[in-house]
Design an enzyme around this catalytic site. Sequence first.
Site, PDB file in Angstrom:
ATOM      1  N   GLU A  67       6.661  -6.490   7.869  1.00  0.00           N
ATOM      2  CA  GLU A  67       5.894  -5.883   6.770  1.00  0.00           C
ATOM      3  C   GLU A  67       6.389  -4.458   6.512  1.00  0.00           C
ATOM      4  OE1 GLU A  67       2.103  -6.001   8.634  1.00  0.00           O
ATOM      5  OE2 GLU A  67       1.804  -8.135   8.305  1.00  0.00           O
ATOM      6  N   PRO A  68       7.646  -4.283   6.127  1.00  0.00           N
ATOM      7  CA  PRO A  68       8.152  -2.933   5.882  1.00  0.00           C
ATOM      8  C   PRO A  68       7.523  -2.318   4.628  1.00  0.00           C
ATOM      9  CG  PRO A  68       9.778  -4.554   5.195  1.00  0.00           C
ATOM     10  CD  PRO A  68       8.662  -5.318   5.855  1.00  0.00           C
ATOM     11  N   GLY A  69       7.141  -1.060   4.711  1.00  0.00           N
ATOM     12  CA  GLY A  69       6.630  -0.339   3.545  1.00  0.00           C
ATOM     13  C   GLY A  69       7.573   0.805   3.244  1.00  0.00           C
ATOM     14  N   HIS A 102       1.752  -4.061  14.833  1.00  0.00           N
ATOM     15  CA  HIS A 102       2.290  -2.949  14.039  1.00  0.00           C
ATOM     16  C   HIS A 102       2.463  -1.799  15.012  1.00  0.00           C
ATOM     17  CE1 HIS A 102       3.022   0.038  11.061  1.00  0.00           C
ATOM     18  NE2 HIS A 102       2.751  -0.750  10.050  1.00  0.00           N
ATOM     19  N   PHE A 159      -2.061  12.847   4.970  1.00  0.00           N
ATOM     20  CA  PHE A 159      -2.306  11.487   5.448  1.00  0.00           C
ATOM     21  C   PHE A 159      -1.117  10.913   6.223  1.00  0.00           C
ATOM     22  CE2 PHE A 159      -5.118  11.097   1.500  1.00  0.00           C
ATOM     23  CZ  PHE A 159      -6.231  11.498   2.206  1.00  0.00           C
ATOM     24  N   LYS A 171       0.829  -1.210   0.000  1.00  0.00           N
ATOM     25  CA  LYS A 171       0.000   0.000   0.000  1.00  0.00           C
ATOM     26  C   LYS A 171       0.862   1.259   0.000  1.00  0.00           C
ATOM     27  CE  LYS A 171      -0.873   1.212   4.892  1.00  0.00           C
ATOM     28  NZ  LYS A 171      -0.184   0.209   5.695  1.00  0.00           N
TER      29      LYS A 171
HETATM   30  C1  LIG Z   1       0.791   0.262   6.458  1.00  0.00           C
HETATM   31  C2  LIG Z   1       1.131  -1.058   7.021  1.00  0.00           C
HETATM   32  C3  LIG Z   1       2.460  -1.511   6.980  1.00  0.00           C
HETATM   33  C4  LIG Z   1       3.608  -0.668   6.483  1.00  0.00           C
HETATM   34  O1  LIG Z   1       3.940   0.349   7.363  1.00  0.00           O
HETATM   35  P1  LIG Z   1       5.287   1.197   7.138  1.00  0.00           P
HETATM   36  O2  LIG Z   1       5.289   2.171   8.243  1.00  0.00           O
HETATM   37  O3  LIG Z   1       5.195   1.824   5.799  1.00  0.00           O
HETATM   38  O4  LIG Z   1       6.414   0.241   7.235  1.00  0.00           O
HETATM   39  C5  LIG Z   1       2.706  -2.782   7.437  1.00  0.00           C
HETATM   40  N1  LIG Z   1       1.720  -3.579   7.918  1.00  0.00           N
HETATM   41  C6  LIG Z   1       0.432  -3.172   7.980  1.00  0.00           C
HETATM   42  C7  LIG Z   1      -0.592  -4.103   8.516  1.00  0.00           C
HETATM   43  C8  LIG Z   1       0.098  -1.891   7.554  1.00  0.00           C
HETATM   44  O5  LIG Z   1      -1.177  -1.488   7.627  1.00  0.00           O
END
Ligand SMILES: *Cc1c(COP(=O)(O)O)cnc(C)c1O
Length: 459
Positions: free
Chosen positions: A308-310, A232, A365, A104
Amino acid sequence: MIDISLQQDQFEVVPTLVQPTLVEVLKMRAKAQMAGLQSSKSLPQVHTLPIADMLAARLASFDPESEDAEAENAFYVADLGEVYRQHLRWKTLLPRIEPFFAMKCNPDPMVMRLLASLGAGFDCASKNEIQSVLDLGVDPSRIIYANPCKQNSFVKYAYNNNVRMMTFDNAEELYKIKRFHPEAQLVLRILTDDSKSLCKLGLKFGAPLDTTASLLATAQGLGLDVIGISFHVGSGCFDANAFGEAVIRARRVFDQAKDYGFDFKFLDVGGGFPSAHVTEGITFEKVASILGSTVDAHFGPEVRVIAEPGRYYVGSAFTLATQVIARRTIQHDADQALDNARNENPSHMYYINDGMYGSFNCIMFDHQVCEPHVLLRDGEFAYQQELMDRRSLASVWGPTCDSIDCITSKASLPLMESGDWLYFENMGAYTITAASQFNGFKKSEILYTTTEQEVTFHF
Ligand SMILES: *Cc1c(COP(=O)(O)O)cnc(C)c1O
Protein backbone atom coordinates in the site's frame (compact mmCIF):
# COMPACT_ATOMS: atom_id res chain seq x y z
CA MET A 1 -1.07 20.16 -25.68
CA ILE A 2 -3.29 17.28 -24.70
CA ASP A 3 -6.70 16.85 -23.18
CA ILE A 4 -7.57 13.83 -21.13
CA SER A 5 -11.13 12.68 -21.21
CA LEU A 6 -12.82 9.69 -19.73
CA GLN A 7 -14.43 7.38 -22.24
CA GLN A 8 -15.82 3.94 -21.43
CA ASP A 9 -13.34 3.23 -18.66
CA GLN A 10 -10.51 4.23 -20.96
CA PHE A 11 -8.43 7.31 -20.63
CA GLU A 12 -7.78 8.85 -23.94
CA VAL A 13 -5.45 11.57 -24.94
CA VAL A 14 -7.10 13.85 -27.41
CA PRO A 15 -4.73 16.29 -29.06
CA THR A 16 -6.40 19.67 -29.35
CA LEU A 17 -6.44 21.24 -32.77
CA VAL A 18 -4.90 24.53 -31.87
CA GLN A 19 -1.76 24.49 -29.81
CA PRO A 20 -1.81 27.62 -27.68
CA THR A 21 1.13 28.22 -25.42
CA LEU A 22 0.66 27.61 -21.73
CA VAL A 23 0.75 31.35 -21.12
CA GLU A 24 -2.15 31.82 -23.52
CA VAL A 25 -4.11 28.97 -22.01
CA LEU A 26 -3.75 30.41 -18.54
CA LYS A 27 -4.74 33.87 -19.70
CA MET A 28 -7.77 32.45 -21.51
CA ARG A 29 -8.73 30.48 -18.46
CA ALA A 30 -8.45 33.52 -16.21
CA LYS A 31 -10.76 35.37 -18.60
CA ALA A 32 -13.22 32.47 -18.72
CA GLN A 33 -13.24 32.26 -14.95
CA MET A 34 -14.00 35.94 -14.66
CA ALA A 35 -16.82 35.57 -17.16
CA GLY A 36 -18.09 32.53 -15.23
CA LEU A 37 -17.60 30.28 -18.22
CA GLN A 38 -15.32 27.71 -16.62
CA SER A 39 -16.99 24.35 -16.42
CA SER A 40 -15.99 22.71 -13.18
CA LYS A 41 -16.47 19.21 -14.59
CA SER A 42 -13.88 19.24 -17.36
CA LEU A 43 -10.55 17.64 -16.62
CA PRO A 44 -7.55 19.91 -16.41
CA GLN A 45 -5.07 19.95 -19.26
CA VAL A 46 -1.85 17.98 -19.05
CA HIS A 47 1.09 19.72 -20.66
CA THR A 48 4.31 18.16 -21.85
CA LEU A 49 6.70 20.85 -20.64
CA PRO A 50 9.62 20.56 -18.24
CA ILE A 51 8.76 21.74 -14.73
CA ALA A 52 10.92 24.85 -15.17
CA ASP A 53 8.87 25.92 -18.21
CA MET A 54 5.60 25.29 -16.40
CA LEU A 55 6.72 27.51 -13.53
CA ALA A 56 8.06 30.21 -15.83
CA ALA A 57 4.93 30.23 -17.99
CA ARG A 58 2.66 30.55 -15.02
CA LEU A 59 4.67 33.40 -13.56
CA ALA A 60 4.65 35.13 -16.93
CA SER A 61 0.91 34.70 -17.32
CA PHE A 62 -0.22 37.34 -14.88
CA ASP A 63 0.14 41.03 -14.85
CA PRO A 64 1.29 42.26 -11.44
CA GLU A 65 -0.59 45.53 -11.99
CA SER A 66 -3.93 43.81 -12.58
CA GLU A 67 -6.48 43.28 -9.86
CA ASP A 68 -6.91 39.60 -10.64
CA ALA A 69 -6.14 38.34 -7.17
CA GLU A 70 -6.30 34.65 -8.09
CA ALA A 71 -3.34 34.88 -10.46
CA GLU A 72 -1.02 35.66 -7.57
CA ASN A 73 -2.01 32.59 -5.58
CA ALA A 74 0.45 29.85 -4.74
CA PHE A 75 0.26 26.93 -7.17
CA TYR A 76 1.59 23.45 -7.74
CA VAL A 77 3.18 21.90 -10.77
CA ALA A 78 2.43 18.17 -10.75
CA ASP A 79 4.57 15.95 -12.94
CA LEU A 80 2.55 12.87 -13.89
CA GLY A 81 5.65 11.52 -15.64
CA GLU A 82 7.34 11.21 -12.25
CA VAL A 83 4.42 9.14 -10.92
CA TYR A 84 4.74 6.92 -13.98
CA ARG A 85 8.50 6.49 -13.47
CA GLN A 86 7.86 5.48 -9.87
CA HIS A 87 5.40 2.88 -11.09
CA LEU A 88 7.98 1.44 -13.51
CA ARG A 89 10.60 1.44 -10.79
CA TRP A 90 8.24 -0.49 -8.53
CA LYS A 91 7.50 -3.04 -11.25
CA THR A 92 11.22 -3.50 -11.87
CA LEU A 93 12.39 -3.78 -8.26
CA LEU A 94 9.40 -5.50 -6.64
CA PRO A 95 7.87 -7.44 -9.55
CA ARG A 96 6.10 -9.86 -7.25
CA ILE A 97 4.34 -7.25 -5.11
CA GLU A 98 1.19 -5.55 -6.49
CA PRO A 99 0.98 -1.87 -5.52
CA PHE A 100 -2.34 -0.59 -4.11
CA PHE A 101 -1.94 3.19 -3.94
CA ALA A 102 -2.80 4.56 -0.46
CA MET A 103 -4.93 7.40 -1.74
CA LYS A 104 -5.09 9.32 1.53
CA CYS A 105 -1.55 10.44 0.72
CA ASN A 106 -2.73 12.49 -2.26
CA PRO A 107 -6.08 11.71 -3.87
CA ASP A 108 -5.31 13.98 -6.82
CA PRO A 109 -7.79 13.14 -9.60
CA MET A 110 -5.13 13.04 -12.32
CA VAL A 111 -2.74 10.91 -10.28
CA MET A 112 -5.66 8.59 -9.51
CA ARG A 113 -6.57 8.36 -13.21
CA LEU A 114 -3.01 7.65 -14.21
CA LEU A 115 -2.59 4.91 -11.59
CA ALA A 116 -5.97 3.42 -12.47
CA SER A 117 -4.98 3.24 -16.11
CA LEU A 118 -1.63 1.67 -15.19
CA GLY A 119 -3.51 -1.14 -13.45
CA ALA A 120 -2.58 -0.26 -9.87
CA GLY A 121 -4.94 -1.12 -7.03
CA PHE A 122 -6.13 1.28 -4.33
CA ASP A 123 -6.01 1.32 -0.54
CA CYS A 124 -9.12 3.14 0.70
CA ALA A 125 -10.09 4.04 4.25
CA SER A 126 -13.61 5.46 3.92
CA LYS A 127 -16.78 5.35 1.89
CA ASN A 128 -15.85 8.47 -0.04
CA GLU A 129 -12.45 7.10 -0.96
CA ILE A 130 -13.99 3.84 -2.17
CA GLN A 131 -16.62 5.74 -4.12
CA SER A 132 -14.10 7.96 -5.89
CA VAL A 133 -12.11 4.90 -7.01
CA LEU A 134 -15.24 3.09 -8.22
CA ASP A 135 -16.25 6.28 -10.06
CA LEU A 136 -13.04 5.98 -12.08
CA GLY A 137 -14.28 2.65 -13.36
CA VAL A 138 -11.85 0.60 -11.28
CA ASP A 139 -13.04 -2.94 -10.54
CA PRO A 140 -13.93 -3.44 -6.84
CA SER A 141 -11.47 -6.35 -6.70
CA ARG A 142 -8.70 -3.76 -7.10
CA ILE A 143 -9.66 -2.06 -3.82
CA ILE A 144 -8.63 -2.97 -0.31
CA TYR A 145 -10.61 -1.30 2.45
CA ALA A 146 -7.57 -0.97 4.70
CA ASN A 147 -9.02 0.72 7.75
CA PRO A 148 -9.21 -1.74 10.68
CA CYS A 149 -11.93 0.33 12.41
CA LYS A 150 -14.88 1.05 10.14
CA GLN A 151 -18.25 2.78 10.44
CA ASN A 152 -21.18 0.32 10.08
CA SER A 153 -22.70 2.10 7.09
CA PHE A 154 -19.34 2.10 5.31
CA VAL A 155 -19.11 -1.67 5.70
CA LYS A 156 -22.61 -1.96 4.21
CA TYR A 157 -21.52 0.31 1.37
CA ALA A 158 -18.54 -1.97 0.68
CA TYR A 159 -20.89 -4.98 0.69
CA ASN A 160 -23.32 -3.34 -1.75
CA ASN A 161 -20.49 -2.41 -4.07
CA ASN A 162 -18.64 -5.74 -4.06
CA VAL A 163 -15.57 -4.44 -2.28
CA ARG A 164 -14.56 -7.58 -0.46
CA MET A 165 -11.02 -7.18 0.85
CA MET A 166 -10.81 -5.39 4.20
CA THR A 167 -8.55 -5.33 7.21
CA PHE A 168 -9.36 -5.84 10.91
CA ASP A 169 -7.34 -5.98 14.13
CA ASN A 170 -9.91 -6.48 16.89
CA ALA A 171 -12.75 -8.88 17.75
CA GLU A 172 -15.52 -6.26 17.78
CA GLU A 173 -14.80 -5.50 14.13
CA LEU A 174 -15.34 -9.19 13.31
CA TYR A 175 -18.87 -9.12 14.76
CA LYS A 176 -19.58 -5.94 12.80
CA ILE A 177 -18.33 -7.52 9.58
CA LYS A 178 -20.29 -10.71 10.24
CA ARG A 179 -23.42 -8.59 10.47
CA PHE A 180 -22.87 -6.24 7.52
CA HIS A 181 -20.50 -8.02 5.16
CA PRO A 182 -20.39 -11.78 5.85
CA GLU A 183 -18.66 -12.45 2.52
CA ALA A 184 -15.72 -10.16 3.21
CA GLN A 185 -12.20 -11.40 2.53
CA LEU A 186 -10.56 -10.43 5.77
CA VAL A 187 -6.97 -9.45 6.28
CA LEU A 188 -5.65 -9.45 9.84
CA ARG A 189 -3.47 -6.42 10.48
CA ILE A 190 -0.73 -7.27 12.92
CA LEU A 191 1.36 -4.93 15.02
CA THR A 192 4.99 -4.53 14.01
CA ASP A 193 7.87 -2.52 15.35
CA ASP A 194 7.33 1.06 14.16
CA SER A 195 9.93 2.65 16.41
CA LYS A 196 12.05 3.44 13.34
CA SER A 197 9.35 5.47 11.61
CA LEU A 198 8.39 9.17 11.69
CA CYS A 199 4.67 8.42 11.93
CA LYS A 200 4.08 5.58 14.35
CA LEU A 201 0.86 3.93 13.32
CA GLY A 202 1.20 1.13 15.89
CA LEU A 203 -0.19 3.44 18.56
CA LYS A 204 -3.54 3.15 16.89
CA PHE A 205 -3.70 -0.02 14.81
CA GLY A 206 -2.39 -3.54 14.63
CA ALA A 207 -3.12 -6.69 16.63
CA PRO A 208 -0.29 -7.64 19.02
CA LEU A 209 0.94 -11.19 18.33
CA ASP A 210 -0.46 -12.46 21.64
CA THR A 211 -3.98 -11.62 20.43
CA THR A 212 -3.90 -13.18 16.96
CA ALA A 213 -4.83 -16.68 18.15
CA SER A 214 -8.02 -15.51 19.80
CA LEU A 215 -8.92 -13.29 16.84
CA LEU A 216 -8.50 -16.21 14.46
CA ALA A 217 -10.60 -18.42 16.76
CA THR A 218 -13.35 -15.79 16.82
CA ALA A 219 -13.29 -15.47 13.02
CA GLN A 220 -13.44 -19.24 12.67
CA GLY A 221 -16.38 -19.41 15.08
CA LEU A 222 -18.23 -16.77 13.06
CA GLY A 223 -17.53 -18.60 9.80
CA LEU A 224 -15.70 -15.59 8.36
CA ASP A 225 -13.14 -15.86 5.59
CA VAL A 226 -9.74 -14.62 6.72
CA ILE A 227 -7.40 -14.71 3.72
CA GLY A 228 -4.14 -13.37 5.12
CA ILE A 229 -2.10 -10.81 7.00
CA SER A 230 -1.26 -7.14 6.65
CA PHE A 231 1.06 -4.78 8.50
CA HIS A 232 2.34 -1.22 8.21
CA VAL A 233 5.85 -0.48 9.45
CA GLY A 234 4.89 3.19 9.89
CA SER A 235 4.98 6.10 7.49
CA GLY A 236 8.35 7.69 6.87
CA CYS A 237 10.15 4.48 7.83
CA PHE A 238 13.90 4.96 8.21
CA ASP A 239 14.93 1.37 8.86
CA ALA A 240 14.89 -0.98 5.89
CA ASN A 241 15.10 -3.99 8.24
CA ALA A 242 11.69 -3.10 9.68
CA PHE A 243 10.12 -4.57 6.55
CA GLY A 244 12.08 -7.81 6.77
CA GLU A 245 11.23 -8.29 10.45
CA ALA A 246 7.56 -7.59 9.81
CA VAL A 247 7.46 -10.20 7.02
CA ILE A 248 8.87 -12.79 9.43
CA ARG A 249 6.20 -11.91 12.01
CA ALA A 250 3.54 -12.30 9.33
CA ARG A 251 4.93 -15.77 8.55
CA ARG A 252 4.42 -16.77 12.21
CA VAL A 253 0.73 -15.83 12.01
CA PHE A 254 0.39 -17.64 8.66
CA ASP A 255 1.52 -20.81 10.40
CA GLN A 256 -0.67 -20.17 13.43
CA ALA A 257 -3.74 -19.71 11.21
CA LYS A 258 -3.57 -23.35 10.08
CA ASP A 259 -4.64 -24.36 13.62
CA TYR A 260 -7.86 -22.46 13.07
CA GLY A 261 -8.66 -23.96 9.71
CA PHE A 262 -7.33 -21.10 7.57
CA ASP A 263 -5.05 -21.58 4.60
CA PHE A 264 -3.67 -18.09 4.05
CA LYS A 265 -2.73 -17.07 0.51
CA PHE A 266 -2.51 -13.30 0.92
CA LEU A 267 0.11 -10.96 2.35
CA ASP A 268 -0.18 -7.16 2.44
CA VAL A 269 3.13 -5.49 3.30
CA GLY A 270 1.54 -2.05 3.79
CA GLY A 271 3.11 1.35 3.11
CA GLY A 272 6.08 3.28 4.40
CA PHE A 273 8.19 3.19 1.21
CA PRO A 274 10.45 6.22 0.71
CA SER A 275 9.76 8.81 -1.97
CA ALA A 276 12.07 9.15 -4.98
CA HIS A 277 13.90 12.16 -3.56
CA VAL A 278 15.38 9.95 -0.85
CA THR A 279 18.66 9.11 -2.56
CA GLU A 280 20.80 8.23 0.42
CA GLY A 281 20.17 6.24 3.59
CA ILE A 282 16.99 4.19 3.32
CA THR A 283 16.32 4.35 -0.38
CA PHE A 284 13.57 2.45 -2.15
CA GLU A 285 16.28 0.23 -3.68
CA LYS A 286 17.41 -0.85 -0.20
CA VAL A 287 13.90 -1.48 1.06
CA ALA A 288 12.99 -3.38 -2.10
CA SER A 289 16.02 -5.62 -1.92
CA ILE A 290 15.43 -6.58 1.74
CA LEU A 291 11.66 -6.88 1.37
CA GLY A 292 11.72 -8.75 -1.93
CA SER A 293 14.21 -11.34 -0.74
CA THR A 294 12.53 -11.84 2.66
CA VAL A 295 9.14 -12.33 1.04
CA ASP A 296 10.59 -14.87 -1.41
CA ALA A 297 12.40 -16.71 1.38
CA HIS A 298 9.28 -17.11 3.52
CA PHE A 299 6.35 -17.27 1.12
CA GLY A 300 5.84 -19.64 -1.78
CA PRO A 301 4.55 -18.48 -5.17
CA GLU A 302 0.98 -19.47 -4.22
CA VAL A 303 0.82 -16.45 -1.90
CA ARG A 304 -0.39 -13.22 -3.49
CA VAL A 305 1.54 -10.24 -2.15
CA ILE A 306 0.33 -6.65 -2.27
CA ALA A 307 1.59 -3.36 -0.79
CA GLU A 308 0.00 0.00 0.00
CA PRO A 309 2.55 2.64 -1.05
CA GLY A 310 1.42 6.26 -0.67
CA ARG A 311 4.34 8.66 -0.31
CA TYR A 312 6.43 6.54 -2.69
CA TYR A 313 4.30 7.41 -5.71
CA VAL A 314 3.70 11.12 -5.27
CA GLY A 315 6.25 12.62 -2.88
CA SER A 316 8.64 13.89 -5.53
CA ALA A 317 6.04 14.61 -8.21
CA PHE A 318 4.72 17.93 -6.90
CA THR A 319 6.51 21.29 -6.75
CA LEU A 320 4.87 24.19 -4.91
CA ALA A 321 5.41 27.82 -5.92
CA THR A 322 4.50 30.54 -3.43
CA GLN A 323 4.67 34.30 -3.58
CA VAL A 324 6.38 36.38 -0.95
CA ILE A 325 3.47 38.60 0.04
CA ALA A 326 5.17 40.60 2.78
CA ARG A 327 8.50 41.09 4.47
CA ARG A 328 9.44 42.35 7.87
CA THR A 329 13.00 43.44 8.59
CA ILE A 330 14.07 42.64 12.11
CA GLN A 331 15.71 45.60 13.81
CA HIS A 332 18.76 44.54 15.75
CA ASP A 333 20.82 46.78 17.93
CA ALA A 334 24.48 47.21 17.04
CA ASP A 335 25.68 44.18 19.01
CA GLN A 336 23.05 41.97 17.51
CA ALA A 337 23.90 43.28 14.07
CA LEU A 338 27.36 41.88 14.65
CA ASP A 339 25.86 38.54 15.61
CA ASN A 340 23.76 38.75 12.56
CA ALA A 341 26.80 39.08 10.40
CA ARG A 342 27.82 35.78 11.92
CA ASN A 343 24.50 34.40 10.74
CA GLU A 344 22.98 33.62 14.10
CA ASN A 345 19.72 35.56 14.07
CA PRO A 346 17.22 35.75 11.24
CA SER A 347 17.41 39.20 9.69
CA HIS A 348 14.07 39.04 7.89
CA MET A 349 10.66 37.47 8.21
CA TYR A 350 9.02 36.53 4.93
CA TYR A 351 5.28 35.87 4.66
CA ILE A 352 4.15 33.65 1.79
CA ASN A 353 0.71 32.72 0.47
CA ASP A 354 0.51 29.07 1.50
CA GLY A 355 1.21 27.81 4.99
CA MET A 356 0.73 25.38 7.84
CA TYR A 357 -3.06 25.40 7.50
CA GLY A 358 -2.68 24.71 3.77
CA SER A 359 -0.03 22.65 1.98
CA PHE A 360 2.48 22.85 4.80
CA ASN A 361 0.31 20.88 7.23
CA CYS A 362 2.88 18.17 6.45
CA ILE A 363 5.25 19.95 8.86
CA MET A 364 2.89 19.21 11.72
CA PHE A 365 1.15 15.98 10.68
CA ASP A 366 3.97 14.37 8.71
CA HIS A 367 7.06 15.67 10.52
CA GLN A 368 8.50 17.18 7.36
CA VAL A 369 11.14 19.88 7.01
CA CYS A 370 10.37 22.15 4.06
CA GLU A 371 13.19 24.10 2.51
CA PRO A 372 12.45 27.21 0.43
CA HIS A 373 14.33 27.97 -2.79
CA VAL A 374 14.27 31.17 -4.80
CA LEU A 375 11.97 30.96 -7.83
CA LEU A 376 11.65 34.57 -8.98
CA ARG A 377 13.64 37.45 -7.59
CA ASP A 378 13.55 40.97 -8.94
CA GLY A 379 12.01 39.62 -12.13
CA GLU A 380 14.77 37.01 -12.62
CA PHE A 381 13.74 33.38 -12.88
CA ALA A 382 15.96 31.33 -10.58
CA TYR A 383 14.53 27.79 -10.58
CA GLN A 384 17.32 25.32 -9.78
CA GLN A 385 19.97 27.98 -10.27
CA GLU A 386 22.91 28.64 -8.01
CA LEU A 387 22.44 32.17 -6.75
CA MET A 388 25.67 34.01 -6.09
CA ASP A 389 24.04 36.68 -3.95
CA ARG A 390 24.91 36.99 -0.31
CA ARG A 391 22.55 34.97 1.85
CA SER A 392 21.38 35.51 5.37
CA LEU A 393 19.11 33.73 7.79
CA ALA A 394 15.41 34.39 7.52
CA SER A 395 12.21 32.87 8.82
CA VAL A 396 9.32 32.01 6.47
CA TRP A 397 5.68 32.23 7.54
CA GLY A 398 2.31 31.28 6.09
CA PRO A 399 -0.45 33.81 5.42
CA THR A 400 -2.85 33.16 8.33
CA CYS A 401 -3.06 35.12 11.53
CA ASP A 402 -1.86 32.24 13.70
CA SER A 403 1.72 32.22 14.96
CA ILE A 404 1.89 28.43 14.61
CA ASP A 405 1.83 29.14 10.87
CA CYS A 406 5.62 29.08 10.51
CA ILE A 407 7.22 27.14 7.66
CA THR A 408 10.80 27.47 8.76
CA SER A 409 12.49 29.55 11.41
CA LYS A 410 15.92 29.32 9.79
CA ALA A 411 16.23 29.46 6.04
CA SER A 412 19.27 30.73 4.23
CA LEU A 413 17.99 33.13 1.58
CA PRO A 414 19.21 36.10 -0.40
CA LEU A 415 17.31 39.32 0.20
CA MET A 416 13.79 38.98 -1.22
CA GLU A 417 11.08 41.54 -1.80
CA SER A 418 7.36 41.24 -1.57
CA GLY A 419 6.22 40.05 -5.02
CA ASP A 420 9.17 37.65 -5.42
CA TRP A 421 8.52 33.90 -5.44
CA LEU A 422 9.82 30.89 -3.53
CA TYR A 423 9.40 27.23 -4.44
CA PHE A 424 9.42 23.99 -2.47
CA GLU A 425 10.22 20.63 -4.01
CA ASN A 426 8.88 17.18 -3.07
CA MET A 427 5.52 18.46 -1.87
CA GLY A 428 3.33 15.64 -3.20
CA ALA A 429 2.74 13.54 -0.07
CA TYR A 430 0.42 14.48 2.80
CA THR A 431 0.17 18.13 1.72
CA ILE A 432 -2.87 19.13 -0.39
CA THR A 433 -4.83 16.19 0.97
CA ALA A 434 -5.11 17.63 4.48
CA ALA A 435 -5.01 21.33 3.60
CA SER A 436 -7.75 23.49 5.11
CA GLN A 437 -9.14 26.84 4.05
CA PHE A 438 -8.62 28.36 7.48
CA ASN A 439 -8.74 32.16 7.52
CA GLY A 440 -10.20 32.24 4.01
CA PHE A 441 -7.11 31.08 2.15
CA LYS A 442 -7.92 28.73 -0.70
CA LYS A 443 -6.09 25.51 -1.43
CA SER A 444 -3.32 26.01 -3.96
CA GLU A 445 -4.24 25.21 -7.54
CA ILE A 446 -2.51 22.41 -9.46
CA LEU A 447 -1.09 22.62 -12.99
CA TYR A 448 -0.23 19.34 -14.68
CA THR A 449 2.59 18.33 -16.91
CA THR A 450 4.29 15.11 -17.85
CA THR A 451 8.03 14.93 -18.31
CA GLU A 452 7.58 11.39 -19.61
CA GLN A 453 6.29 11.02 -23.15
CA GLU A 454 5.15 7.48 -22.36
CA VAL A 455 2.42 8.72 -20.04
CA THR A 456 0.27 9.84 -22.92
CA PHE A 457 0.09 6.25 -24.16
CA HIS A 458 -1.09 4.97 -20.84
CA PHE A 459 -3.94 7.38 -20.35
C1 LIG B 1 -1.13 5.83 5.35
C2 LIG B 1 -1.20 4.39 5.03
C3 LIG B 1 -0.44 3.88 3.96
C4 LIG B 1 0.53 4.71 3.16
O1 LIG B 1 1.68 5.02 3.88
P1 LIG B 1 2.94 5.68 3.13
O2 LIG B 1 3.94 5.86 4.19
O3 LIG B 1 2.48 6.95 2.53
O4 LIG B 1 3.39 4.70 2.11
C5 LIG B 1 -0.61 2.56 3.65
N1 LIG B 1 -1.45 1.75 4.34
C6 LIG B 1 -2.18 2.21 5.39
C7 LIG B 1 -3.09 1.27 6.09
C8 LIG B 1 -2.07 3.54 5.78
O5 LIG B 1 -2.78 3.98 6.82
